[in-house]
Scaffold this motif. Structure first.
Motif, PDB file in Angstrom:
ATOM      1  N   LEU A   1      43.823  22.267  32.198  1.00 19.26           N
ATOM      2  CA  LEU A   1      42.741  21.614  33.037  1.00 19.26           C
ATOM      3  C   LEU A   1      41.510  22.397  32.688  1.00 19.26           C
ATOM      4  O   LEU A   1      40.373  21.803  32.586  1.00 19.26           O
ATOM      5  N   ARG A   2      41.495  23.677  32.245  1.00 15.21           N
ATOM      6  CA  ARG A   2      40.224  24.100  31.610  1.00 15.21           C
ATOM      7  C   ARG A   2      39.632  23.359  30.814  1.00 15.21           C
ATOM      8  O   ARG A   2      38.479  23.260  30.492  1.00 15.21           O
ATOM      9  N   LEU A   3      40.352  23.155  29.528  1.00 21.36           N
ATOM     10  CA  LEU A   3      39.838  22.466  28.351  1.00 21.36           C
ATOM     11  C   LEU A   3      39.310  21.251  28.860  1.00 21.36           C
ATOM     12  O   LEU A   3      38.367  20.763  28.306  1.00 21.36           O
TER      13      LEU A   3
ATOM     14  N   LYS B   1      35.763  26.908  18.703  1.00 26.19           N
ATOM     15  CA  LYS B   1      36.498  27.567  19.423  1.00 26.19           C
ATOM     16  C   LYS B   1      37.198  26.744  20.445  1.00 26.19           C
ATOM     17  O   LYS B   1      38.385  27.083  20.652  1.00 26.19           O
ATOM     18  N   TYR B   2      36.782  25.363  20.599  1.00 25.96           N
ATOM     19  CA  TYR B   2      37.681  24.552  21.283  1.00 25.96           C
ATOM     20  C   TYR B   2      38.837  24.017  20.565  1.00 25.96           C
ATOM     21  O   TYR B   2      39.869  24.195  21.148  1.00 25.96           O
ATOM     22  N   HIS B   3      38.814  23.964  19.262  1.00 26.50           N
ATOM     23  CA  HIS B   3      39.935  23.596  18.382  1.00 26.50           C
ATOM     24  C   HIS B   3      40.971  24.913  18.360  1.00 26.50           C
ATOM     25  O   HIS B   3      42.136  24.791  18.427  1.00 26.50           O
ATOM     26  N   GLN B   4      40.398  26.186  18.206  1.00 25.57           N
ATOM     27  CA  GLN B   4      40.975  27.127  18.296  1.00 25.57           C
ATOM     28  C   GLN B   4      42.034  27.165  19.694  1.00 25.57           C
ATOM     29  O   GLN B   4      43.174  27.619  19.526  1.00 25.57           O
ATOM     30  N   ALA B   5      41.187  27.150  20.638  1.00 24.47           N
ATOM     31  CA  ALA B   5      41.941  26.928  22.065  1.00 24.47           C
ATOM     32  C   ALA B   5      42.905  26.136  22.140  1.00 24.47           C
ATOM     33  O   ALA B   5      44.186  26.285  22.876  1.00 24.47           O
TER      34      ALA B   5
END
Length: 219
Positions: A66-68, A6-10
């Motif tokens: 900033l959220r990431l 999900k992180y890489h997708q984001a």
């Protein structure tokens, strides 16, 4: 639960959002210069109004970056990409501001006729928009050579800027109204020269991102 996919997708979505912003900014430049070429006040006002969309997109990209960082604790390489994305978004927002300034020149010239046909200013705009596309491609593809090639294109913009200055200055005389318009055209050329400079900033960032070395493309 593994959140990395999900992180890489984001992260990918963030970069796609940046490209969307780049496309909007390019349209703003085109719209602003078209409004000037045709002295189209309504198109100029539309350009000014659409700047809010870009400001909003800039805020969303900043928030997402900033959220990431806060929630995903990215590794150093990804952190550099996120930081670069934010830096590019700032340059794009400033380029959009230059488009607005050009549109405002059209509004100030409402009801006038052009003192001279616009030839080199649209050429500057075409070059600057091409540089913008190249700079964003260099970022998404991490292409150092593409980024470095922006220096040569920036030189072309600078040469056209000098040509505009010489041509416009040569036309100045005792007609105050004409001189006022010619001064506005110099301002427009200056805005486009600054657009090109912002694209070289992006290219410099890409080179540093990939190689860790700083290279000045605007010399």
């Amino acid at each position: 639960m593994d959140t990395r996919p999900k992180y890489h997708q984001a992260l990918n979505e963030l970069q796609q959002q940046l490209l969307v912003m780049g496309e909007l900014v390019e349209r703003q430049i085109q719209s602003a210069v078209d409004s000037l070429k045709n002295l189209d006040e309504q198109k100029a006002r539309d350009t000014v109004e659409k700047d809010d969309q870009i400001d909003d997109l800039m805020s969303r990209i900043e928030e997402r970056c900033l959220r990431l960082i806060a929630l995903q604790q990215p590794m150093a390489s990804d952190l550099r990409i996120i930081g670069m994305t934010l830096k590019i978004a700032i340059d794009l927002e400033r380029i959009a501001d230059h488009a607005v300034d050009i549109a405002k020149v059209t509004i100030r010239m409402s009801g006038e006729n052009l003192v001279k046909p616009l030839i080199d200013i649209p050429r500057m705009a075409d070059l600057a928009m091409g540089m913008l596309r190249e700079s964003l491609l260099s970022f998404t593809e991490k292409d150092v050579n593409r980024a470095a090639s922006l220096a040569e294109k920036d030189d072309e913009v600078d040469k056209l800027y000098s040509t505009v200055l010489m041509d416009v200055t040569a036309l100045m005389g005792t007609d105050l109204a004409a001189n006022r318009q010619l001064t506005h055209l110099i301002m427009v050329a200056n805005h486009l020269e600054r657009v090109a400079d912002h694209t070289t900033n992006i290219g410099e960032g890409v080179i540093f991102l990939v190689t860790g070395k700083r290279k000045d493309l605007n010399v």
